[in-house]
Design a protein around this motif. Structure first.
Motif, PDB file in Angstrom:
ATOM      1  N   GLU A   1       0.811  -1.218   0.000  1.00 33.26           N
ATOM      2  CA  GLU A   1       0.000   0.000   0.000  1.00 33.26           C
ATOM      3  C   GLU A   1       0.843   1.266   0.000  1.00 33.26           C
ATOM      4  O   GLU A   1       0.509   2.252   0.666  1.00 33.26           O
ATOM      5  CB  GLU A   1      -0.981  -0.009   1.169  1.00 33.26           C
ATOM      6  N   GLY A   2       1.961   1.243  -0.749  1.00 31.93           N
ATOM      7  CA  GLY A   2       2.803   2.424  -0.868  1.00 31.93           C
ATOM      8  C   GLY A   2       3.684   2.714   0.319  1.00 31.93           C
ATOM      9  O   GLY A   2       4.260   3.797   0.424  1.00 31.93           O
ATOM     10  N   THR A   3       3.817   1.761   1.233  1.00 34.02           N
ATOM     11  CA  THR A   3       4.621   1.968   2.440  1.00 34.02           C
ATOM     12  C   THR A   3       5.875   1.098   2.400  1.00 34.02           C
ATOM     13  O   THR A   3       5.801  -0.104   2.171  1.00 34.02           O
ATOM     14  CB  THR A   3       3.808   1.640   3.702  1.00 34.02           C
ATOM     15  N   GLY A   4       7.005   1.726   2.606  1.00 37.22           N
ATOM     16  CA  GLY A   4       8.266   1.022   2.745  1.00 37.22           C
ATOM     17  C   GLY A   4       8.707   1.047   4.201  1.00 37.22           C
ATOM     18  O   GLY A   4       8.140   1.766   5.031  1.00 37.22           O
ATOM     19  N   TYR A   5       9.709   0.253   4.492  1.00 33.04           N
ATOM     20  CA  TYR A   5      10.244   0.155   5.848  1.00 33.04           C
ATOM     21  C   TYR A   5      11.750   0.021   5.731  1.00 33.04           C
ATOM     22  O   TYR A   5      12.259  -0.599   4.792  1.00 33.04           O
ATOM     23  CB  TYR A   5       9.669  -1.084   6.547  1.00 33.04           C
ATOM     24  N   PHE A   6      12.475   0.598   6.669  1.00 30.82           N
ATOM     25  CA  PHE A   6      13.885   0.246   6.785  1.00 30.82           C
ATOM     26  C   PHE A   6      14.209  -0.044   8.234  1.00 30.82           C
ATOM     27  O   PHE A   6      13.562   0.436   9.164  1.00 30.82           O
ATOM     28  CB  PHE A   6      14.824   1.283   6.157  1.00 30.82           C
ATOM     29  N   GLY A   7      15.215  -0.878   8.420  1.00 36.50           N
ATOM     30  CA  GLY A   7      15.678  -1.256   9.741  1.00 36.50           C
ATOM     31  C   GLY A   7      17.108  -1.762   9.666  1.00 36.50           C
ATOM     32  O   GLY A   7      17.720  -1.786   8.611  1.00 36.50           O
ATOM     33  N   MET A   8      17.611  -2.194  10.779  1.00 37.33           N
ATOM     34  CA  MET A   8      18.971  -2.728  10.895  1.00 37.33           C
ATOM     35  C   MET A   8      20.018  -1.794  10.302  1.00 37.33           C
ATOM     36  O   MET A   8      21.045  -2.235   9.804  1.00 37.33           O
ATOM     37  CB  MET A   8      19.074  -4.112  10.245  1.00 37.33           C
ATOM     38  N   LEU A   9      19.755  -0.491  10.367  1.00 43.43           N
ATOM     39  CA  LEU A   9      20.754   0.469   9.911  1.00 43.43           C
ATOM     40  C   LEU A   9      21.994   0.283  10.774  1.00 43.43           C
ATOM     41  O   LEU A   9      21.940   0.451  11.995  1.00 43.43           O
ATOM     42  CB  LEU A   9      20.217   1.897  10.023  1.00 43.43           C
TER      43      LEU A   9
END
Length: 176
Positions: A82-90
């Motif tokens: 639905e047009g949502t991204g995520y980032f993690g573990m930077l």
């Protein structure tokens, strides 16, 4: 000095990714940087099996920053639909933190989330105790949504809690 190259991680990179992520988040080595979770959690941050699962999933990727043969940083990106991204573990090598590589990885992640997954917004989750990190994300345009997520107590794959008040706040920002 050799230029830093950011590329998709491969399964061959898993040992280096695992070592970097652990050093950035846990244990005494992580205290050399400003992003440590060593006062919140002991144990592991991730494991090679989790990293292999991420790399095998077409809705996720790990971007990795290299100088020659040295892994300096990485970031997980994921399509949440639905047009949502995520980032993690930077993760940035603790002795290199504060030099701009984390910001560069986030900017690269934003572009990849837009281009690969059609993301129009990005969500992240952060421990509320990490006030300095929250302030950094605010400077990058992230704002708290008011939503929270529980910490997975009882699952040692995510670490061994050193406190009983862990949870995550959700932050979000639009993508241009």
């Amino acid at each position: 000095m050799t230029e830093i190259v950011i590329r998709d991680a491969t399964t061959a990179d898993i040992p280096a990714l695992h070592q970097l992520i652990e050093s950035a988040y846990r244990g005494e080595a992580s205290r050399a940087g400003w992003t440590t979770e060593a006062d919140l959690l002991a144990g592991q941050r991730t494991d090679p099996e989790d990293l292999a699962s991420i790399l095998a999933d077409p809705a996720q990727a790990m971007l990795s920053a290299w100088r020659g043969g040295d892994l300096l940083g990485c970031i997980l990106i994921a399509d949440r639909g639905e047009g949502t991204g995520y980032f993690g573990m930077l993760s940035v090598s603790p002795t290199l933190q504060g030099g701009g590589l984390g910001r560069r990885l986030v900017e690269t992640a934003h572009a990849a989330l837009r281009d690969r997954f059609g993301a129009r917004q990005v969500r992240i989750s952060v421990f509320p105790q990490r006030e300095t990190l929250i302030a950094w994300y605010r400077r990058l345009g992230y704002e708290p949504t008011g939503d929270t997520l529980p910490f997975p107590y009882g699952d040692p794959r995510f670490g061994l809690p050193l406190r009983d008040d862990l949870h995550f706040i959700v932050m979000e920002r639009p993508l241009a």
